[in-house]
Design a protein around this motif. Sequence first.
Motif, PDB file in Angstrom:
ATOM      1  N   PRO A 284     109.903 -87.911 -90.397  1.00  0.00           N
ATOM      2  CA  PRO A 284     110.575 -89.041 -89.746  1.00  0.00           C
ATOM      3  C   PRO A 284     111.819 -88.715 -88.941  1.00  0.00           C
ATOM      4  CG  PRO A 284     110.194 -89.478 -92.090  1.00  0.00           C
ATOM      5  CD  PRO A 284     109.986 -88.027 -91.851  1.00  0.00           C
ATOM      6  N   VAL A 285     112.319 -87.480 -89.006  1.00  0.00           N
ATOM      7  CA  VAL A 285     113.533 -87.144 -88.257  1.00  0.00           C
ATOM      8  C   VAL A 285     113.271 -85.924 -87.394  1.00  0.00           C
ATOM      9  CG1 VAL A 285     115.020 -88.082 -90.057  1.00  0.00           C
ATOM     10  CG2 VAL A 285     114.536 -85.642 -90.038  1.00  0.00           C
ATOM     11  N   LEU A 286     114.071 -85.773 -86.350  1.00  0.00           N
ATOM     12  CA  LEU A 286     113.929 -84.646 -85.441  1.00  0.00           C
ATOM     13  C   LEU A 286     114.188 -83.344 -86.192  1.00  0.00           C
ATOM     14  CD1 LEU A 286     113.552 -83.843 -82.410  1.00  0.00           C
ATOM     15  CD2 LEU A 286     116.052 -83.802 -82.274  1.00  0.00           C
ATOM     16  N   PRO A 287     113.254 -82.388 -86.158  1.00  0.00           N
ATOM     17  CA  PRO A 287     113.489 -81.114 -86.836  1.00  0.00           C
ATOM     18  C   PRO A 287     114.770 -80.446 -86.357  1.00  0.00           C
ATOM     19  CG  PRO A 287     111.197 -81.314 -86.199  1.00  0.00           C
ATOM     20  CD  PRO A 287     111.913 -82.468 -85.564  1.00  0.00           C
ATOM     21  N   LEU A 288     115.587 -80.015 -87.308  1.00  0.00           N
ATOM     22  CA  LEU A 288     116.875 -79.374 -87.057  1.00  0.00           C
ATOM     23  C   LEU A 288     117.854 -80.284 -86.310  1.00  0.00           C
ATOM     24  CD1 LEU A 288     115.781 -75.710 -86.230  1.00  0.00           C
ATOM     25  CD2 LEU A 288     116.586 -76.643 -88.405  1.00  0.00           C
ATOM     26  N   GLY A 289     117.579 -81.594 -86.304  1.00  0.00           N
ATOM     27  CA  GLY A 289     118.505 -82.552 -85.723  1.00  0.00           C
ATOM     28  C   GLY A 289     119.637 -82.870 -86.684  1.00  0.00           C
ATOM     29  N   PRO A 290     120.486 -83.821 -86.326  1.00  0.00           N
ATOM     30  CA  PRO A 290     121.670 -84.095 -87.143  1.00  0.00           C
ATOM     31  C   PRO A 290     121.377 -84.770 -88.473  1.00  0.00           C
ATOM     32  CG  PRO A 290     121.526 -85.642 -85.309  1.00  0.00           C
ATOM     33  CD  PRO A 290     120.467 -84.610 -85.080  1.00  0.00           C
ATOM     34  N   LYS A 291     120.227 -85.417 -88.606  1.00  0.00           N
ATOM     35  CA  LYS A 291     119.903 -86.132 -89.831  1.00  0.00           C
ATOM     36  C   LYS A 291     118.779 -85.444 -90.585  1.00  0.00           C
ATOM     37  CE  LYS A 291     121.187 -90.742 -88.096  1.00  0.00           C
ATOM     38  NZ  LYS A 291     120.693 -92.119 -87.863  1.00  0.00           N
ATOM     39  N   GLN A 292     118.805 -85.586 -91.906  1.00  0.00           N
ATOM     40  CA  GLN A 292     117.709 -85.131 -92.743  1.00  0.00           C
ATOM     41  C   GLN A 292     116.910 -86.338 -93.226  1.00  0.00           C
ATOM     42  OE1 GLN A 292     118.621 -82.306 -95.848  1.00  0.00           O
ATOM     43  NE2 GLN A 292     120.342 -81.450 -94.712  1.00  0.00           N
ATOM     44  N   THR A 293     115.644 -86.109 -93.501  1.00  0.00           N
ATOM     45  CA  THR A 293     114.811 -87.185 -94.023  1.00  0.00           C
ATOM     46  C   THR A 293     115.324 -87.625 -95.388  1.00  0.00           C
ATOM     47  OG1 THR A 293     112.897 -86.293 -92.870  1.00  0.00           O
ATOM     48  CG2 THR A 293     112.466 -87.875 -94.638  1.00  0.00           C
ATOM     49  N   ASP A 294     115.489 -88.936 -95.564  1.00  0.00           N
ATOM     50  CA  ASP A 294     115.912 -89.487 -96.850  1.00  0.00           C
ATOM     51  C   ASP A 294     114.933 -90.576 -97.269  1.00  0.00           C
ATOM     52  OD1 ASP A 294     116.543 -91.626 -95.182  1.00  0.00           O
ATOM     53  OD2 ASP A 294     118.722 -91.344 -95.358  1.00  0.00           O
ATOM     54  N   ARG A 295     115.221 -91.206 -98.389  1.00  0.00           N
ATOM     55  CA  ARG A 295     114.294 -92.217 -98.917  1.00  0.00           C
ATOM     56  C   ARG A 295     114.139 -93.380 -97.944  1.00  0.00           C
ATOM     57  NH1 ARG A 295     112.808 -94.458-104.038  1.00  0.00           N
ATOM     58  NH2 ARG A 295     111.143 -95.951-103.520  1.00  0.00           N
ATOM     59  N   ALA A 296     115.225 -93.774 -97.290  1.00  0.00           N
ATOM     60  CA  ALA A 296     115.145 -94.912 -96.359  1.00  0.00           C
ATOM     61  C   ALA A 296     114.233 -94.579 -95.179  1.00  0.00           C
ATOM     62  CB  ALA A 296     116.542 -95.286 -95.874  1.00  0.00           C
ATOM     63  N   ALA A 297     114.377 -93.381 -94.621  1.00  0.00           N
ATOM     64  CA  ALA A 297     113.526 -92.994 -93.495  1.00  0.00           C
ATOM     65  C   ALA A 297     112.070 -92.895 -93.923  1.00  0.00           C
ATOM     66  CB  ALA A 297     114.003 -91.656 -92.925  1.00  0.00           C
ATOM     67  N   ALA A 298     111.842 -92.396 -95.135  1.00  0.00           N
ATOM     68  CA  ALA A 298     110.480 -92.296 -95.650  1.00  0.00           C
ATOM     69  C   ALA A 298     109.852 -93.674 -95.822  1.00  0.00           C
ATOM     70  CB  ALA A 298     110.485 -91.545 -96.978  1.00  0.00           C
ATOM     71  N   ASP A 299     110.595 -94.580 -96.446  1.00  0.00           N
ATOM     72  CA  ASP A 299     110.061 -95.927 -96.678  1.00  0.00           C
ATOM     73  C   ASP A 299     109.783 -96.642 -95.356  1.00  0.00           C
ATOM     74  OD1 ASP A 299     110.151 -95.564 -99.403  1.00  0.00           O
ATOM     75  OD2 ASP A 299     112.044 -96.640 -99.676  1.00  0.00           O
ATOM     76  N   ARG A 300     110.660 -96.419 -94.379  1.00  0.00           N
ATOM     77  CA  ARG A 300     110.463 -97.059 -93.080  1.00  0.00           C
ATOM     78  C   ARG A 300     109.136 -96.616 -92.466  1.00  0.00           C
ATOM     79  NH1 ARG A 300     111.762 -95.344 -87.879  1.00  0.00           N
ATOM     80  NH2 ARG A 300     111.933 -97.054 -86.367  1.00  0.00           N
ATOM     81  N   TRP A 301     108.832 -95.311 -92.526  1.00  0.00           N
ATOM     82  CA  TRP A 301     107.610 -94.849 -91.892  1.00  0.00           C
ATOM     83  C   TRP A 301     106.363 -95.167 -92.712  1.00  0.00           C
ATOM     84  CZ3 TRP A 301     105.433 -93.877 -87.515  1.00  0.00           C
ATOM     85  CH2 TRP A 301     106.260 -93.703 -86.403  1.00  0.00           C
ATOM     86  N   LEU A 302     106.506 -95.276 -94.007  1.00  0.00           N
ATOM     87  CA  LEU A 302     105.377 -95.797 -94.779  1.00  0.00           C
ATOM     88  C   LEU A 302     105.059 -97.222 -94.334  1.00  0.00           C
ATOM     89  CD1 LEU A 302     106.166 -94.484 -98.372  1.00  0.00           C
ATOM     90  CD2 LEU A 302     104.308 -93.720 -96.874  1.00  0.00           C
TER      91      LEU A 302
END
Length: 357
Positions: A284-302
């Motif tokens: 869910p996040v840009l590889p090596l970008g400023p953010k890491q995947t977290d539970r919120a990003a995971a739930d959003r894409w589910l």
Amino acid sequence: MTTLFEQYRLGELLLPNRVVMAPMSRVRAAAGGLATPSMATYYAQRATAGLIVSEGVQPSLIGQANPGTPGLYDDAQVASWRPVTAAVHANGGRVFAQIMHGGRVGHPDTTGMLPVGPSAVAATGEVFTPTSPQPAPVPRALETAEVPEHARSYAEAARRAVEAGFDGVELHGANGYLISQFLSSAANLRTDRYGGSVANRIRFAVEATAATVDAIGAARTGIRLSPGGTFWGAEESDVPELYAALLDELAGLGLAYVHLEATSPDEVLTGLRRAWPGTLIMNPVLPLGPKQTDRAAADRWLGLGADLISFGRAFIANPDLVERLRTGVPIAPVDEATYFQGGDAGYLTYPAYVHTA
């Protein structure tokens, strides 16, 4: 609503959760591209993931992008991987090998050979070598008759991966490496059947994937893609059309999954989700970008229709990431200086969370 902690049927595998450990280069292989006992420990520590996708594994010497990366093109390499896959399985895990041909991303100081690519166009930036980062060299453009050999190299490595005990393979079709280079309108300036039109630029990806399916079966084959990514200067024109056409061709192969990176706007990615009839892993996040995947990003894409969610950097410092996500305890930070330094520090030294009274 679907949650990260539900089971999921992926081909012949029943995943205990929907958390995928994304492929990440850690450059800890031994000389000759051999897997090591430390690598067995590293992956076994993270076996609670629903699925582990290994670091990129070169299918040939000329396909090696970086020093210190493992291979799957000779018998010694196969033998070295068997304790790794056995350790993951002994801890109850499942693991796919990511097959990664670097194409033009490589250097003669690493392999002893000039790298190859779709066209004689150098990658943007510096590549790692055994001594220091150096400008990416201009690759040798593959002759038309040579291209199928490199497509088949993915399938040959996939056969060896299964011999080594892997549950399947993921073709690295993302991030500016060889498959991505053929998709790119900037890296691929060919005028033969592998270049120019969308139908021609997707041909190499389809041939490599079809050969792999023929070698080990569709249920054991996935592919990772970065629509609209610009890694190593491999920019693409007509991204929605290009990837819709690619997914349409791949759909007929019955793959285990497609693994997408968040390298395009949501409307493009959700359109590709609708176009792909099979299992979708979303990073869910840009590889090596400023953010890491977290539970919120995971739930959003589910919620947006992904079936499985891949986590990269969070798995480096959190071997028990699945349990941390489940219980909401803090995600430990990673020491970026140890990503590629070699050795066990910053590799095997991250502990599981310790609950205190």
